[in-house]
Design a protein around this motif. Sequence first.
Motif, PDB file in Angstrom:
ATOM      1  N   ASP A   1       0.856  -1.189   0.000  1.00 44.60           N
ATOM      2  CA  ASP A   1       0.000   0.000   0.000  1.00 44.60           C
ATOM      3  C   ASP A   1       0.891   1.237   0.000  1.00 44.60           C
ATOM      4  N   ALA A   2       0.286   2.393  -0.299  1.00 37.65           N
ATOM      5  CA  ALA A   2       1.000   3.675  -0.274  1.00 37.65           C
ATOM      6  C   ALA A   2      -0.010   4.792  -0.084  1.00 37.65           C
ATOM      7  N   PHE A   3       0.490   5.970   0.279  1.00 37.14           N
ATOM      8  CA  PHE A   3      -0.334   7.157   0.502  1.00 37.14           C
ATOM      9  C   PHE A   3       0.057   8.180  -0.561  1.00 37.14           C
ATOM     10  N   CYS A   4      -0.825   8.351  -1.531  1.00 32.45           N
ATOM     11  CA  CYS A   4      -0.569   9.287  -2.629  1.00 32.45           C
ATOM     12  C   CYS A   4      -1.337  10.574  -2.339  1.00 32.45           C
TER      13      CYS A   4
ATOM     14  N   PHE B   1       3.149  11.313  -0.795  1.00 35.03           N
ATOM     15  CA  PHE B   1       4.014  10.929  -1.908  1.00 35.03           C
ATOM     16  C   PHE B   1       3.316  11.151  -3.244  1.00 35.03           C
ATOM     17  N   THR B   2       4.123  11.425  -4.246  1.00 40.72           N
ATOM     18  CA  THR B   2       3.593  11.707  -5.574  1.00 40.72           C
ATOM     19  C   THR B   2       3.226  10.418  -6.292  1.00 40.72           C
ATOM     20  N   ALA B   3       2.436  10.575  -7.339  1.00 33.39           N
ATOM     21  CA  ALA B   3       2.064   9.409  -8.144  1.00 33.39           C
ATOM     22  C   ALA B   3       3.304   8.750  -8.745  1.00 33.39           C
ATOM     23  N   GLU B   4       4.283   9.540  -9.122  1.00 31.68           N
ATOM     24  CA  GLU B   4       5.503   8.988  -9.713  1.00 31.68           C
ATOM     25  C   GLU B   4       6.284   8.153  -8.688  1.00 31.68           C
ATOM     26  N   GLU B   5       6.353   8.646  -7.458  1.00 33.04           N
ATOM     27  CA  GLU B   5       7.044   7.881  -6.408  1.00 33.04           C
ATOM     28  C   GLU B   5       6.295   6.590  -6.099  1.00 33.04           C
TER      29      GLU B   5
ATOM     30  N   ARG C   1       6.932   3.824  -8.674  1.00 34.31           N
ATOM     31  CA  ARG C   1       8.180   3.082  -8.470  1.00 34.31           C
ATOM     32  C   ARG C   1       7.969   1.947  -7.474  1.00 34.31           C
ATOM     33  N   VAL C   2       7.270   2.237  -6.418  1.00 30.49           N
ATOM     34  CA  VAL C   2       7.014   1.226  -5.389  1.00 30.49           C
ATOM     35  C   VAL C   2       6.104   0.127  -5.933  1.00 30.49           C
ATOM     36  N   PHE C   3       5.095   0.505  -6.699  1.00 27.22           N
ATOM     37  CA  PHE C   3       4.184  -0.494  -7.263  1.00 27.22           C
ATOM     38  C   PHE C   3       4.907  -1.399  -8.267  1.00 27.22           C
TER      39      PHE C   3
ATOM     40  N   PRO D   1       0.251  -7.920  -4.808  1.00 27.65           N
ATOM     41  CA  PRO D   1      -0.777  -6.976  -5.262  1.00 27.65           C
ATOM     42  C   PRO D   1      -0.636  -5.638  -4.540  1.00 27.65           C
ATOM     43  N   VAL D   2      -1.297  -4.616  -5.083  1.00 28.55           N
ATOM     44  CA  VAL D   2      -1.175  -3.281  -4.504  1.00 28.55           C
ATOM     45  C   VAL D   2      -2.541  -2.706  -4.131  1.00 28.55           C
ATOM     46  N   ARG D   3      -2.480  -1.736  -3.229  1.00 26.93           N
ATOM     47  CA  ARG D   3      -3.631  -0.955  -2.797  1.00 26.93           C
ATOM     48  C   ARG D   3      -3.150   0.480  -2.632  1.00 26.93           C
ATOM     49  N   LEU D   4      -4.074   1.449  -2.505  1.00 26.23           N
ATOM     50  CA  LEU D   4      -3.629   2.844  -2.430  1.00 26.23           C
ATOM     51  C   LEU D   4      -4.578   3.702  -1.611  1.00 26.23           C
ATOM     52  N   HIS D   5      -3.995   4.523  -0.707  1.00 29.15           N
ATOM     53  CA  HIS D   5      -4.698   5.647  -0.108  1.00 29.15           C
ATOM     54  C   HIS D   5      -4.732   6.745  -1.181  1.00 29.15           C
ATOM     55  N   ALA D   6      -5.910   7.083  -1.666  1.00 28.37           N
ATOM     56  CA  ALA D   6      -5.979   7.979  -2.829  1.00 28.37           C
ATOM     57  C   ALA D   6      -7.073   9.025  -2.675  1.00 28.37           C
ATOM     58  N   GLU D   7      -6.790  10.211  -3.204  1.00 27.52           N
ATOM     59  CA  GLU D   7      -7.799  11.261  -3.345  1.00 27.52           C
ATOM     60  C   GLU D   7      -8.516  11.591  -2.027  1.00 27.52           C
ATOM     61  N   GLN D   8      -7.771  11.555  -0.923  1.00 27.78           N
ATOM     62  CA  GLN D   8      -8.381  11.902   0.367  1.00 27.78           C
ATOM     63  C   GLN D   8      -8.497  13.410   0.554  1.00 27.78           C
ATOM     64  N   LEU D   9      -7.409  14.141   0.291  1.00 26.71           N
ATOM     65  CA  LEU D   9      -7.377  15.580   0.553  1.00 26.71           C
ATOM     66  C   LEU D   9      -7.351  16.404  -0.724  1.00 26.71           C
ATOM     67  N   SER D  10      -7.018  15.776  -1.826  1.00 25.39           N
ATOM     68  CA  SER D  10      -6.962  16.463  -3.116  1.00 25.39           C
ATOM     69  C   SER D  10      -7.016  15.390  -4.201  1.00 25.39           C
ATOM     70  N   ASN D  11      -7.165  15.828  -5.444  1.00 24.48           N
ATOM     71  CA  ASN D  11      -7.186  14.877  -6.548  1.00 24.48           C
ATOM     72  C   ASN D  11      -5.783  14.778  -7.146  1.00 24.48           C
ATOM     73  N   SER D  12      -5.052  13.755  -6.731  1.00 29.00           N
ATOM     74  CA  SER D  12      -3.713  13.514  -7.254  1.00 29.00           C
ATOM     75  C   SER D  12      -3.732  12.495  -8.381  1.00 29.00           C
ATOM     76  N   HIS D  13      -4.920  12.095  -8.811  1.00 32.96           N
ATOM     77  CA  HIS D  13      -5.105  11.099  -9.871  1.00 32.96           C
ATOM     78  C   HIS D  13      -4.468   9.769  -9.493  1.00 32.96           C
ATOM     79  N   GLY D  14      -4.415   9.524  -8.193  1.00 32.93           N
ATOM     80  CA  GLY D  14      -3.843   8.276  -7.710  1.00 32.93           C
ATOM     81  C   GLY D  14      -4.703   7.064  -8.017  1.00 32.93           C
ATOM     82  N   ALA D  15      -6.027   7.219  -7.954  1.00 36.44           N
ATOM     83  CA  ALA D  15      -6.911   6.075  -8.182  1.00 36.44           C
ATOM     84  C   ALA D  15      -6.729   5.527  -9.594  1.00 36.44           C
TER      85      ALA D  15
END
Length: 397
Positions: A205-208, A213-217, A220-222, A231-245
């Motif tokens: 998992d990661a926090f984007c 952390f940025t989507a680019e960072e 790399r981890v994914f 497999p991967v999971r993501l903390h995404a779009e909680q405080l802003s839209n970083s297009h992580g999802a």
Amino acid sequence: MGEVVYFDCHVATMVERHGDPLGRIEDGAIRVVDGRIAEVGKRADIESDDAVSLGGAWVTPGLIDCHTHLVFGGNRANEHAMRRAGATYEEIAEAGGGILSSVRATREASEDALLSSARKRLDALAASGATTVEVKSGYGLDPDTELKMLRVAKALDGHAGVSIVPTFLALHALPPETDRTAYVDQVVNETIPAVAAEGLATSVDAFCERIAFTAEEVERVFEAARAHELPVRLHAEQLSNSHGAAMAARFQALSADHLEHLDEAGAKAMAEAGTVAVLLPAAFYCLRETRTPPVDLLREAGVRIAIATDCNPGTSPTLSLPLVMNMAATLFGLTPEEALAGVTVHAAAALGLSDRGTIAEEQRADLCAWSVTDLNELAYWIGLPGPARRIVAGQII
């Protein structure tokens, strides 16, 4: 384990039947053989010499908490007070609080101390109906402490009859002793290989986010996770839209979690990838956020919706899945049926588990028997204490 039939109950199978998404069977029975469901149907159609009455209860699959940070040192009750005085999530983090305060306490704690405190929290989740709980690392921010946390999570497995699904939260916050590039390098080249070698996690998992952390960072981890078949999971779009999802969907992520700022493109990408949306209403409540996740957009796109406690010391000190069901209905507008699916069948999908979350043949016999007259009560009561009985692998706990 042998055979047993549970009867004198009504069953929410969570497998659609006759247009009912909950697959309700009134006056039902469930045959269990060696910890697995062998048969479910009308009581009149299922015979057994060894039968146990459930006293007219409604039976659901055992509840699944698919997003927690259950292992940590200390607590952050002081930050709750700061927040009530007006400090924002970002202000607390920038002042050295937030995740980093939990990091300090977790690094200092022994494995035994972490295990002891986590067991108490797991007891509470189990009492609320949990039979499967996901547990993340992420409060170490160095290889030794992250591995320590994951070993504690592994040691929790089976406590209070709960199955533990461990997740390596590879990017949660930047440790104060290093720079961004060096830290991401360490995660990719050292920590993920060590986690995989010891078999300590079933996903990464990661926090984007702009404070994380940025989507680019994260990419790399994914990529490193994929190289180790995790497999991967993501903390995404909680405080802003970083297009992580959308980025997570490109990696066929099991889930994207939070999602208050999710856009249409992200929802569409999640639907196409089969990525589950995990909504965390207790964190939304604790942070006093005002922008709710776009539930209508998720429905329209056909994204499965799970809900979870997000139990953590800073922004969701929550230990009750029924409470989260009520919050999801009240704050986010989920129907009672959606809330129940969110802690059963869809929560199982968010963890990549196909052997639980429904009451059907060959599934694990993890069940909750609730003393309610109507299933809508599960998302109606605020602070419902939990099921009258919890059944794990066919045995009453």
